[in-house]
Design a protein around this motif. Structure first.
Motif, PDB file in Angstrom:
ATOM      1  N   SER A 269       0.704  -1.312  -0.076  1.00  0.00           N
ATOM      2  CA  SER A 269      -0.064  -0.022  -0.019  1.00  0.00           C
ATOM      3  C   SER A 269       0.829   1.219  -0.128  1.00  0.00           C
ATOM      4  CB  SER A 269      -0.815   0.246   1.041  1.00  0.00           C
ATOM      5  OG  SER A 269      -0.177   0.354   2.399  1.00  0.00           O
ATOM      6  N   TYR A 270       0.189   2.450  -0.588  1.00  0.00           N
ATOM      7  CA  TYR A 270       1.022   3.602  -0.172  1.00  0.00           C
ATOM      8  C   TYR A 270      -0.073   4.356   0.669  1.00  0.00           C
ATOM      9  CZ  TYR A 270       4.354   3.340  -4.025  1.00  0.00           C
ATOM     10  OH  TYR A 270       5.327   3.059  -4.965  1.00  0.00           O
ATOM     11  N   LEU A 271       0.327   4.853   1.608  1.00  0.00           N
ATOM     12  CA  LEU A 271      -0.236   5.421   2.514  1.00  0.00           C
ATOM     13  C   LEU A 271       0.029   7.147   2.230  1.00  0.00           C
ATOM     14  CD1 LEU A 271      -0.847   4.575   6.199  1.00  0.00           C
ATOM     15  CD2 LEU A 271      -0.459   7.086   5.496  1.00  0.00           C
ATOM     16  N   HIS A 272      -0.790   7.915   1.952  1.00  0.00           N
ATOM     17  CA  HIS A 272      -0.601   9.373   1.855  1.00  0.00           C
ATOM     18  C   HIS A 272      -1.184  10.248   2.837  1.00  0.00           C
ATOM     19  CE1 HIS A 272       0.501   8.426  -2.240  1.00  0.00           C
ATOM     20  NE2 HIS A 272      -0.740   8.024  -2.574  1.00  0.00           N
ATOM     21  N   LEU A 273      -0.391  10.930   3.581  1.00  0.00           N
ATOM     22  CA  LEU A 273      -1.105  11.675   4.634  1.00  0.00           C
ATOM     23  C   LEU A 273      -1.194  13.363   4.375  1.00  0.00           C
ATOM     24  CD1 LEU A 273      -1.748  12.094   7.769  1.00  0.00           C
ATOM     25  CD2 LEU A 273       0.915  12.593   8.295  1.00  0.00           C
ATOM     26  N   PHE A 274      -2.381  13.632   4.453  1.00  0.00           N
ATOM     27  CA  PHE A 274      -2.780  14.877   4.005  1.00  0.00           C
ATOM     28  C   PHE A 274      -3.115  15.990   5.254  1.00  0.00           C
ATOM     29  CE2 PHE A 274      -3.441  12.298   0.171  1.00  0.00           C
ATOM     30  CZ  PHE A 274      -2.887  13.015  -0.683  1.00  0.00           C
ATOM     31  N   ASP A 275      -2.898  17.192   4.955  1.00  0.00           N
ATOM     32  CA  ASP A 275      -3.441  18.245   5.824  1.00  0.00           C
ATOM     33  C   ASP A 275      -4.576  18.755   5.173  1.00  0.00           C
ATOM     34  OD1 ASP A 275      -4.150  20.687   7.255  1.00  0.00           O
ATOM     35  OD2 ASP A 275      -2.104  21.531   7.105  1.00  0.00           O
ATOM     36  N   ILE A 276      -5.779  18.539   6.117  1.00  0.00           N
ATOM     37  CA  ILE A 276      -6.998  18.832   5.232  1.00  0.00           C
ATOM     38  C   ILE A 276      -7.802  19.804   6.269  1.00  0.00           C
ATOM     39  CG2 ILE A 276      -7.534  16.827   3.924  1.00  0.00           C
ATOM     40  CD1 ILE A 276      -9.368  15.907   6.054  1.00  0.00           C
ATOM     41  N   ASP A 277      -6.966  20.462   7.147  1.00  0.00           N
ATOM     42  CA  ASP A 277      -7.688  21.609   8.112  1.00  0.00           C
ATOM     43  C   ASP A 277      -8.286  22.638   7.530  1.00  0.00           C
ATOM     44  OD1 ASP A 277      -7.652  21.503  11.101  1.00  0.00           O
ATOM     45  OD2 ASP A 277      -7.171  23.698  10.343  1.00  0.00           O
ATOM     46  N   ARG A 278      -8.050  23.301   6.543  1.00  0.00           N
ATOM     47  CA  ARG A 278      -8.553  24.387   5.971  1.00  0.00           C
ATOM     48  C   ARG A 278     -10.027  23.833   5.322  1.00  0.00           C
ATOM     49  NH1 ARG A 278      -4.960  28.133   2.118  1.00  0.00           N
ATOM     50  NH2 ARG A 278      -3.905  28.088   4.161  1.00  0.00           N
ATOM     51  N   GLN A 279      -9.721  22.920   4.474  1.00  0.00           N
ATOM     52  CA  GLN A 279     -10.796  22.212   3.721  1.00  0.00           C
ATOM     53  C   GLN A 279     -12.053  21.885   4.542  1.00  0.00           C
ATOM     54  OE1 GLN A 279      -9.648  18.934   1.287  1.00  0.00           O
ATOM     55  NE2 GLN A 279     -11.935  18.015   1.436  1.00  0.00           N
ATOM     56  N   LYS A 280     -11.624  21.037   5.868  1.00  0.00           N
ATOM     57  CA  LYS A 280     -12.522  20.534   6.675  1.00  0.00           C
ATOM     58  C   LYS A 280     -13.310  21.360   7.557  1.00  0.00           C
ATOM     59  CE  LYS A 280     -14.189  16.647   8.253  1.00  0.00           C
ATOM     60  NZ  LYS A 280     -14.743  15.659   7.228  1.00  0.00           N
ATOM     61  N   ARG A 281     -12.474  22.554   7.959  1.00  0.00           N
ATOM     62  CA  ARG A 281     -13.213  23.850   8.803  1.00  0.00           C
ATOM     63  C   ARG A 281     -14.171  24.395   7.773  1.00  0.00           C
ATOM     64  NH1 ARG A 281     -11.017  23.638  13.818  1.00  0.00           N
ATOM     65  NH2 ARG A 281      -8.975  22.824  13.885  1.00  0.00           N
ATOM     66  N   ARG A 282     -13.870  24.726   6.444  1.00  0.00           N
ATOM     67  CA  ARG A 282     -14.763  25.402   5.788  1.00  0.00           C
ATOM     68  C   ARG A 282     -15.758  24.396   5.466  1.00  0.00           C
ATOM     69  NH1 ARG A 282     -11.533  25.875   1.776  1.00  0.00           N
ATOM     70  NH2 ARG A 282     -11.956  24.007   0.515  1.00  0.00           N
ATOM     71  N   GLU A 283     -15.896  23.117   5.244  1.00  0.00           N
ATOM     72  CA  GLU A 283     -17.125  22.054   5.260  1.00  0.00           C
ATOM     73  C   GLU A 283     -17.871  22.507   6.507  1.00  0.00           C
ATOM     74  OE1 GLU A 283     -15.558  18.327   4.592  1.00  0.00           O
ATOM     75  OE2 GLU A 283     -14.952  18.828   2.464  1.00  0.00           O
TER      76      GLU A 283
END
Length: 456
Positions: A269-283
């Protein structure tokens, strides 16, 4: 004709750079920043440049010590104008090690973009072609246009590109060990090839998330579950979660795992770790905006009903739950006496009182105008409910203007305790009847509990 030659030069440069193990950075310069590769080797889907770099590194290692010859058959190029083109070809390459040679054929398609006068590849798709076929045409243009561009339009890929990548990890799930780690400038979990996957990842997760998230994370990303998921046909798993940074601030992250099987049969597997803080807080803000009454910042009528309907199913234990219906007394008179601005202020103060005296797990909403309701999710014995009602009635009698002037305000409350499996409509009807009794027969500024009004 000159543009066609430049398009083909870019395409061939990437193919030969990968197969002949040229300088990887030079090969990556032929790609756009948001390149996507589909069917690239055993990985299945390559969703970012770091994935592509790992793919090329592996190809370089595999081709080490080999001589390679490449020939193109049936190359077709379609140039759409200023900055867009598709190209397809059958790539025939022969690898030679000592006296042994092997010939392979790959159908290769690319979608191209012209960026700052340079042609670059922004979508690739490759598929091995049968060695038993004597004559085989390159994939038709419909393949590049319909299939490749279909992937481009898929929301999950456009979302993928907007996320902020922190790091990429490659894991051999058969051994449970890390194989590769590609960091970015962002701080991440640093690992070495051969480190134990579960020990490293779960050790960090135990420190940065709450108990419920920790259990869900470990269940989702355990080696056993990832292998089971792949063998049941699942190749992608995503999980969003809120973590706590060392400074105490929270940060929303996403783990995105892509599962595949290598040539040796190992599930990896490839495990990609993302910072989605801005996107999530907007949602979250958008959801809150849709759910809240903007004047009071409590739930609006539609959301209140939905949440109470869900709560009455969740809190099905006997003697749990009570429905409060609250009316602001003589609201028209308040508007006429003090003005509509002051009336809005009083509405906001009533909402604040309800938020102060009820708990975060209780559901507080505005039904419209001067009408509010609360679903109390705790034990509903008579004394507890009566005390809660008296508290909010007393607080409503003591609303002051911003200048400290006492406003003549009060509320009337009708309450229905949940004694069986009453749904929202039944609780609403009973609380409304109790409110009618309070206002019509007992005078306002007080509360009545359904079927027990003689005690209130």
């Amino acid at each position: 004709m000159e543009e066609i030659n430049r398009i083909q030069k870019c395409f061939c440069g990437f193919v030969e750079g990968g197969l002949k193990a040229h300088d990887i950075d030079r090969v990556l310069d032929l790609l756009t920043e948001d390149v996507i590769g589909i069917g690239m080797g055993s990985q299945g889907i390559i969703g970012c440049r770091e994935d592509m770099r790992l793919f090329l590194l592996r190809a370089q290692r595999n081709m080490s010590g080999m001589k390679t010859k490449i020939r193109y058959e049936n190359m077709q190029t379609r140039y759409y104008g200023d900055d867009y083109a598709n190209i397809c070809a059958t790539v025939v390459f022969t690898t030679m090690t000592g006296e042994q040679s092997r010939k392979s054929r790959i159908g290769q398609c690319a979608s191209m973009r012209k960026i700052e006068e340079e042609w670059k590849i922004n979508m690739l798709q490759a598929a091995p072609l049968s060695l038993n076929v004597q004559e085989i045409e390159a994939y038709p243009f419909s393949f590049a246009e319909d299939e490749i561009e279909k992937y481009r339009r898929q929301e999950k890929f456009s979302d993928f590109m907007r996320k902020d990548l922190i790091a990429t990890y490659k894991i051999d799930l058969e051994t449970g060990k890390f194989e590769d780690y590609v960091p970015t400038e962002r701080r991440s979990i640093s690992v070495k090839s051969g480190d134990d996957y579960e020990s490293e990842i779960f050790g960090v997760i135990n420190r940065i998330v709450d108990e419920e998230t920790r259990i869900n994370f470990i269940k989702t990303f355990s080696v056993a579950n990832l292998i089971k998921s792949y063998r049941s046909g699942q190749t992608e798993i995503n999980l969003d979660y809120e973590s706590v940074r060392p400074d105490g601030e929270s940060l929303w992250l996403r783990n995105s795992v892509h599962l595949f099987q290598d040539m040796g049969g190992h599930v990896k597997s490839y495990l990609h770790l993302f910072d989605i803080d801005r996107q999530k807080r907007r949602e979250i803000r958008l959801i809150q905006k849709a759910e809240l009454d903007l004047a009071t910042c409590i739930y609006n009528k539609e959301t209140t009903r939905k949440k109470i309907e869900s709560a009455v199913q969740l809190y099905s234990i006997p003697s749990t739950g009570a429905f409060f219906m609250i009316d602001l007394d003589f609201f028209k008179q308040i508007n006429d006496t003090y003005g509509h601005a002051k009336g809005d202020y009083v509405i906001q103060q009533i909402a604040n009182i309800l938020k102060e005296y009820f708990r975060s797990e209780d559901i507080i909403g505005r039904l419209g105008g001067d009408e509010f309701c609360v679903f109390y999710t705790g034990k509903n014995n008579y004394e507890v409910i009566a005390r809660k009602a008296e508290q909010i009635c007393e607080a409503a009698r003591n609303i002051y203007s911003a200048k400290g002037r006492a406003l003549k305000t009060s509320i009337s409350v009708g309450i229905a305790r949940r004694v069986g499996n009453e749904n929202f409509d039944e609780l609403y009807r009973k609380a409304d009847q109790a409110l009618f009794v309070r206002k019509a027969k007992k005078g306002r500024d007080g509360f009545t509990i359904y079927a027990h009004d003689s005690n209130s």
